[in-house]
Design an enzyme around this catalytic site. Sequence first.
Site, PDB file in Angstrom:
ATOM      1  N   THR A 185      35.227 -11.885  38.755  1.00 43.56           N
ATOM      2  CA  THR A 185      35.217 -10.843  39.780  1.00 43.56           C
ATOM      3  C   THR A 185      36.366  -9.904  39.473  1.00 43.56           C
ATOM      4  O   THR A 185      37.416 -10.328  38.993  1.00 43.56           O
ATOM      5  CB  THR A 185      35.437 -11.414  41.184  1.00 43.56           C
ATOM      6  OG1 THR A 185      36.743 -11.989  41.230  1.00 43.56           O
ATOM      7  CG2 THR A 185      34.424 -12.461  41.510  1.00 43.56           C
ATOM      8  N   GLU A 328      30.212 -13.948  43.379  1.00 50.64           N
ATOM      9  CA  GLU A 328      30.327 -15.330  43.881  1.00 50.64           C
ATOM     10  C   GLU A 328      29.019 -15.871  44.443  1.00 50.64           C
ATOM     11  O   GLU A 328      28.919 -17.059  44.734  1.00 50.64           O
ATOM     12  CB  GLU A 328      31.397 -15.392  44.998  1.00 50.64           C
ATOM     13  CG  GLU A 328      32.816 -15.230  44.521  1.00 50.64           C
ATOM     14  CD  GLU A 328      33.264 -13.761  44.473  1.00 50.64           C
ATOM     15  OE1 GLU A 328      32.379 -12.881  44.400  1.00 50.64           O
ATOM     16  OE2 GLU A 328      34.484 -13.519  44.506  1.00 50.64           O
ATOM     17  N   LYS A 439      41.559  -0.837  62.658  1.00 49.51           N
ATOM     18  CA  LYS A 439      41.813  -1.334  64.016  1.00 49.51           C
ATOM     19  C   LYS A 439      42.570  -0.257  64.778  1.00 49.51           C
ATOM     20  O   LYS A 439      43.756  -0.025  64.550  1.00 49.51           O
ATOM     21  CB  LYS A 439      42.583  -2.646  63.989  1.00 49.51           C
ATOM     22  CG  LYS A 439      42.450  -3.417  65.306  1.00 49.51           C
ATOM     23  CD  LYS A 439      42.760  -4.892  65.144  1.00 49.51           C
ATOM     24  CE  LYS A 439      42.269  -5.681  66.343  1.00 49.51           C
ATOM     25  NZ  LYS A 439      42.511  -7.124  66.180  1.00 49.51           N
ATOM     26  N   TRP A 444      38.005  -2.582  66.746  1.00 49.89           N
ATOM     27  CA  TRP A 444      37.588  -2.389  65.365  1.00 49.89           C
ATOM     28  C   TRP A 444      36.692  -1.145  65.219  1.00 49.89           C
ATOM     29  O   TRP A 444      35.813  -0.909  66.026  1.00 49.89           O
ATOM     30  CB  TRP A 444      36.791  -3.597  64.863  1.00 49.89           C
ATOM     31  CG  TRP A 444      37.580  -4.868  64.766  1.00 49.89           C
ATOM     32  CD1 TRP A 444      37.403  -5.976  65.521  1.00 49.89           C
ATOM     33  CD2 TRP A 444      38.641  -5.159  63.861  1.00 49.89           C
ATOM     34  NE1 TRP A 444      38.303  -6.951  65.139  1.00 49.89           N
ATOM     35  CE2 TRP A 444      39.080  -6.477  64.126  1.00 49.89           C
ATOM     36  CE3 TRP A 444      39.283  -4.435  62.858  1.00 49.89           C
ATOM     37  CZ2 TRP A 444      40.121  -7.087  63.427  1.00 49.89           C
ATOM     38  CZ3 TRP A 444      40.325  -5.047  62.164  1.00 49.89           C
ATOM     39  CH2 TRP A 444      40.731  -6.346  62.450  1.00 49.89           C
TER      40      TRP A 444
END
Lengths: 540, 540
Positions: A185, A328, A439, A444
Amino acid sequence: MLGLMQDRPLTLTHVFHRAEQYFGHKTIVTATANGETSTTIAEWAARVRRLATVLDTLEVSADGRVGTFCWNTARHLELYLAAPCTGRVLHTLNIRLFPEQLVYIADHAQDEVVFVDRSLLPLFWPLVDQLESVRHVIVIDDGADAEVPSDPRVHDYEELLAAATPFEGRFPVLDENRAAAMCYTSGTTGNPKGVVYSHRSAVLHSLITLTTDAMALSERDVVLPIVPMFHANAWGLPYGCLLAGSSMVMPGPNMTPQAIVSLLERHRVSVTGGVPTIWMGVLPLLPEHDLSALRTILCGGSAVPRALSEAYREAIGVPMLQAWGMTETSPIATVSSPRSHHAEWTEDQRADYRARQGVPVPLVDVRLVDPDTGELQPWDDQATGEVQAAGPWIAAEYYRGEGGGAQFTEDGWLRTGDVASGDRYGSVRLVDRTKDLIKSGGEWIGSVELENEIMAHPKVAEAAVIAIPHEKWVERPLACVVVKEGENVTAEEILEFLAPRVAKWWLPDAVEFIDEVPKTSVGKFSKKTLREKFASPRVS
Amino acid sequence: MLGLMQDRPLTLTHVFHRAEQYFGHKTIVTATANGETSTTIAEWAARVRRLATVLDTLEVSADGRVGTFCWNTARHLELYLAAPCTGRVLHTLNIRLFPEQLVYIADHAQDEVVFVDRSLLPLFWPLVDQLESVRHVIVIDDGADAEVPSDPRVHDYEELLAAATPFEGRFPVLDENRAAAMCYTSGTTGNPKGVVYSHRSAVLHSLITLTTDAMALSERDVVLPIVPMFHANAWGLPYGCLLAGSSMVMPGPNMTPQAIVSLLERHRVSVTGGVPTIWMGVLPLLPEHDLSALRTILCGGSAVPRALSEAYREAIGVPMLQAWGMTETSPIATVSSPRSHHAEWTEDQRADYRARQGVPVPLVDVRLVDPDTGELQPWDDQATGEVQAAGPWIAAEYYRGEGGGAQFTEDGWLRTGDVASGDRYGSVRLVDRTKDLIKSGGEWIGSVELENEIMAHPKVAEAAVIAIPHEKWVERPLACVVVKEGENVTAEEILEFLAPRVAKWWLPDAVEFIDEVPKTSVGKFSKKTLREKFASPRVS
């Protein structure tokens, strides 16, 4: 009490022998610098058998890592099978990584040999003296005129194959949990981390690419994987094609929109897959080409703009089929395939659905977890949480245990770093990356949601939204906008466009116009770069 | 080197939880004696959770066998999941077996409880005192008026469920090799033999039913499994439907052509599956019904007559999709799905292809072995050999090791007893059963091939060809022919029809007209019965 079924491991050797026996007449076309080559699966399989013994001749150890530094080609696909079928581990190196990352990765994986397309030698060769474990560099001549160094470590791929005795009979039975392939990755922070696929995970993932509500690969398909074979095994398309018996068209090094659309048309491609950026480039060329054989455009890697998908539907009747996953997750975790309850829906509602990431495929479990409290979130399409995934083709840890701790939960699930809601039909809708969440005043704001809304503006090509520090609200959103070529748009127009579409407090504090959204080596938005550029606090 | 993927077992608990979470809104319709019931998957799943604790209440041991003696219904499907998800073993009893076979099987499997549809009680109850291991008989009231005995062993299914506390949370993690279900083969000779499916085999087989070139089950499908749930898990359709999220229509006890065609039409069924005999019955009713939603008619259990498949194609545009397998193969081993090289073919060539048994599905290996020499036969579409099969859902042995020896090779493959050739595209064509092969003057004659040719005669409904002893040639073929209702045909006409179609020495020595081909308890031609009837040697 145990079942009394045969103990037949799930290994890629089955995929190879199946393709060789039943699909020998099918073809793999590869676009090259000078035209095209075409090979039958029978010819390809005979070369895999030679390559298998070449790996012995090169004294690659029993589970040695076999690096590749290649475009999507039939020869790369030879390595895809020869390495794991002989017990070795295919390690696809990302040709777009920075040199220091490449050196780190090849070293970390302990690659013993690296197979390099001749056209990529200028990128690879300067690093070779830093690669301690690499004993052989095998040059695959793809017609490029890059100079081939005169060095005892360098071999010519075709010469090795010509000199080799083909491996005969069936490849030995392997443990299905044995490593088959690995891929690193390329996180924006920290060192790259190695994901190690097993034979079992590769076979199960390939089966999923054959299922109707995923990619539905069939023997009748002609598949063009544009997504590179060094990105999580090209989303599983190459192994899937071999298992299904699909014909393949490999794009080679020329990734221009013109080259792609021409391959799609000439070979009557039915299934293709690539990141949104690719499809943005191809879009203007659609009217001049006959793509009537195309049934599925798989799209992922980053959120698929609704407007892009709709533009394809309007132009050629085929919207994007969005899939979501990551290195993944092998990578297919969810697919946004049409559902029975859409039968009564308007085209507009369907387009909204297609802009979602989709439903977990069979054998994958997804849960949404509140990043603050750790509580499971309901699938009510409102509550959002971090997407955590489990399944037989989802990573349990990183190679050599590095960099892992934070990314796996105590009960063994993968923390994907994506934030999403999910509806009662299992359809996931990403709103952000955990690290990109904004935030503002304790609430959020989803940057991806905001981006999608901005990208719906007809004059906007791309948009990235980042958090900037704010004295009162702690963080506020800032929009970085790329205007379409030949268009003009002001910050006020963008905000006016957004006003009826998002909550008032979601409206970005500022709109910056940029030439392009900076991308990571795998083509994802690099918000880190934007944050560095626009990080100075603002007061409003 | 091992892969670093999550260790997630392939178990039916995943199938259950997936269906419950994502497909709760989908429906299962069951036809009953008095009409129809409809349940959502959410309601069904809640009942499975109650049933799970009922099995505890009945003190079924941790891996106890849970017998079922039921039609295809939503309730039977509750048992399909509740038993294996709690670690028990579902044992579907074939309601068409002879009493002595049933007693043998229930005893051999050591069934602890048996769930019986009320309409089937008159068949089951007379045997109950001979079943030593059966402690409880749970009656599922399907509206029939059969008397329910007053006996301490007898319980009412709905009462048990109503009194039960639902199992909460996720079912425990099971070993994927644990037994999930069992089914006995009903050979024409010797005792029935138990095939024990594992969770792993059931999940992998279910995945195959979702692949495009097998049944291609999708969330958008409405599936009517006519093949009984006590025949190799209804060819995997019920588990496949739950994994895909397909809607289901269960036919219940009424298997008349009129009932079936009416279900197909009313519920806009897209996929159905059953043996040829079923489709012969439905054929005359096609013109009066709108089956426009139907895309796949899966057919197997015995060779699908080309003429039958063509009659469906002509009537409704949907030919049969032939699949081949047996209880020992879970059962899907090959499927005769269309291939890319048929694109240029005539409809006639395609019909020939569809009359073949098809290509092995992914993960299944098939080889053809000369029954005399044991040598592997080439796939040249000429050479024939016994079909041997290997794969993760193919039996390795029979329960309690009985009756197995001869049916498994030393290297662990299943000897199917079928004789076939195979072409270079992997397509298998059965010519006979090893035990039905006719050896005339030292040469093999394929009885199934001969039958197919006879059944191509427009006035013939069914045909079975058997070997009869012959002084000079050792064996010669005799044809047993069932004439279509209202038609007349002579032996001479049959032989004339055959003459241009088969080798001269294949022509049957005699044609006998019979009212129907005797069938075994699972609907296959019982040639044993015919041989007994026509066994007297002939001289010609």
